[in-house]
Design a protein around this motif. Structure first.
Motif, short mmCIF file in Angstrom:
data_model
loop_
_atom_site.label_atom_id
_atom_site.label_comp_id
_atom_site.label_asym_id
_atom_site.label_seq_id
_atom_site.Cartn_x
_atom_site.Cartn_y
_atom_site.Cartn_z
N GLU A 90 0.84 -1.20 0.00
CA GLU A 90 0.00 0.00 0.00
C GLU A 90 0.88 1.25 0.00
OE1 GLU A 90 -3.28 0.10 -0.28
OE2 GLU A 90 -3.53 -2.08 -0.15
N GLU A 91 0.37 2.32 -0.56
CA GLU A 91 1.09 3.59 -0.51
C GLU A 91 1.03 4.13 0.93
OE1 GLU A 91 1.14 8.02 -2.56
OE2 GLU A 91 -0.28 6.54 -3.30
N GLU A 92 2.19 4.31 1.53
CA GLU A 92 2.28 4.82 2.89
C GLU A 92 3.69 5.35 3.13
OE1 GLU A 92 4.39 3.13 5.07
OE2 GLU A 92 4.63 1.28 3.97
N ARG A 93 3.86 6.10 4.19
CA ARG A 93 5.15 6.72 4.49
C ARG A 93 5.78 6.22 5.79
NH1 ARG A 93 6.42 10.99 1.57
NH2 ARG A 93 4.86 11.95 0.25
N LYS B 100 8.31 4.23 1.82
CA LYS B 100 9.09 5.41 1.41
C LYS B 100 9.81 5.16 0.09
CE LYS B 100 9.77 6.84 6.18
NZ LYS B 100 10.70 6.89 7.30
N MET B 101 10.38 3.96 -0.07
CA MET B 101 11.07 3.63 -1.31
C MET B 101 10.10 3.64 -2.50
SD MET B 101 12.14 0.53 -3.48
CE MET B 101 10.96 -0.45 -2.70
N CYS B 102 8.90 3.10 -2.32
CA CYS B 102 7.93 3.05 -3.41
C CYS B 102 7.47 4.45 -3.82
CB CYS B 102 6.74 2.18 -3.02
SG CYS B 102 7.16 0.43 -2.92
N PHE C 269 7.83 5.41 -7.58
CA PHE C 269 6.59 5.55 -8.36
C PHE C 269 5.96 6.93 -8.28
CE2 PHE C 269 6.64 0.91 -7.31
CZ PHE C 269 6.91 0.47 -8.59
N GLY C 270 6.36 7.72 -7.29
CA GLY C 270 5.77 9.04 -7.11
C GLY C 270 4.53 9.00 -6.23
N GLU C 271 4.10 10.17 -5.82
CA GLU C 271 2.88 10.30 -5.00
C GLU C 271 1.67 9.80 -5.79
OE1 GLU C 271 2.53 11.54 -1.93
OE2 GLU C 271 4.57 12.26 -1.61
N GLY C 272 0.77 9.13 -5.10
CA GLY C 272 -0.50 8.75 -5.72
C GLY C 272 -0.49 7.43 -6.48
N PHE C 273 0.52 6.59 -6.30
CA PHE C 273 0.53 5.32 -7.03
C PHE C 273 -0.50 4.34 -6.47
CE2 PHE C 273 3.66 4.39 -3.72
CZ PHE C 273 3.35 3.08 -3.35
N LYS C 274 -1.02 4.58 -5.31
CA LYS C 274 -2.14 3.87 -4.69
C LYS C 274 -1.80 2.48 -4.15
CE LYS C 274 -5.65 6.73 -6.17
NZ LYS C 274 -4.87 7.86 -6.53
N GLY C 275 -0.81 1.82 -4.66
CA GLY C 275 -0.47 0.48 -4.19
C GLY C 275 -0.35 -0.50 -5.34
N LYS D 144 -2.28 -1.00 -8.92
CA LYS D 144 -3.73 -0.83 -8.77
C LYS D 144 -4.31 -0.07 -9.95
CE LYS D 144 -4.58 -1.16 -3.86
NZ LYS D 144 -5.08 -0.51 -2.66
N GLU D 145 -3.62 0.96 -10.38
CA GLU D 145 -4.08 1.75 -11.53
C GLU D 145 -3.08 1.54 -12.65
OE1 GLU D 145 -4.76 5.80 -10.41
OE2 GLU D 145 -6.28 5.23 -8.95
#
Length: 161
Positions: A36-39, A45-47, A51-57, A77-78
């Motif tokens: 999942e996208e999280e910090r 953090k690596m993802c 992938f940048g902000e908003g990759f969603k997972g 996911k997208e």
């Protein structure tokens, strides 16, 4: 320098795992895992950095070839439904595998939803002592890969002439 792994985007993780294990003989070492996208964590953090902000997972799985090269499968996911190769862009456009079961891998590739992109080609058709074959294929998601019957060095090196 040694090759460690490659990463591929796929459209359906279960289908991808089936294709890469059944058609290409890779061994699954870490099954389908949700990211999942999280910090909060190092992986999160690596993802975001990659992938940048908003990759969603995404879902990820890890496999290895018989000589230990890793293959990471990413199901975002997208995403687009299919990878379309744009030969006008710079960057990696294929990977290559080597097999002793050349025709068998081609048949399994087609059976499991992949495609054969060309006729089988011999690099040295005039030299029966060098029966090296190759073909371009694609997985069910449009990722191109090449299949060799012999090593890279045997195929190209003048030492084997």
């Amino acid at each position: 320098m040694k090759m460690n792994h490659i990463g591929l985007f796929v459209g359906d993780m279960d289908k991808a795992i089936e294709f890469y294990t059944q058609a290409l003989g890779l061994r699954l070492i870490m099954g389908n895992t949700k990211i999942e996208e999280e910090r909060q964590t190092a992986i999160g953090k690596m993802c975001i950095a990659v992938f940048g902000e908003g990759f969603k997972g995404f879902n990820i799985a890890h496999m290895v070839t018989t000589d230990g090269i890793g293959v990471e499968l990413f199901e975002m996911k997208e995403r687009a439904e299919r990878h379309d190769v744009d030969f006008s862009r710079l960057g990696i456009f294929h990977f290559c595998l080597q097999t002793d079961d050349f025709e068998g891998v081609i048949a399994k590739t087609e059976k499991l939803g992949g495609k054969v992109r060309m006729d089988i080609m011999r690099y040295h058709p005039e030299d029966d002592s060098r029966p090296y074959k190759m073909v371009y294929l694609e997985d069910p998601f449009g990722n191109l890969f090449e299949l060799y019957s012999h090593t890279y060095e045997e195929t190209y090196s003048s030492e084997y002439e």
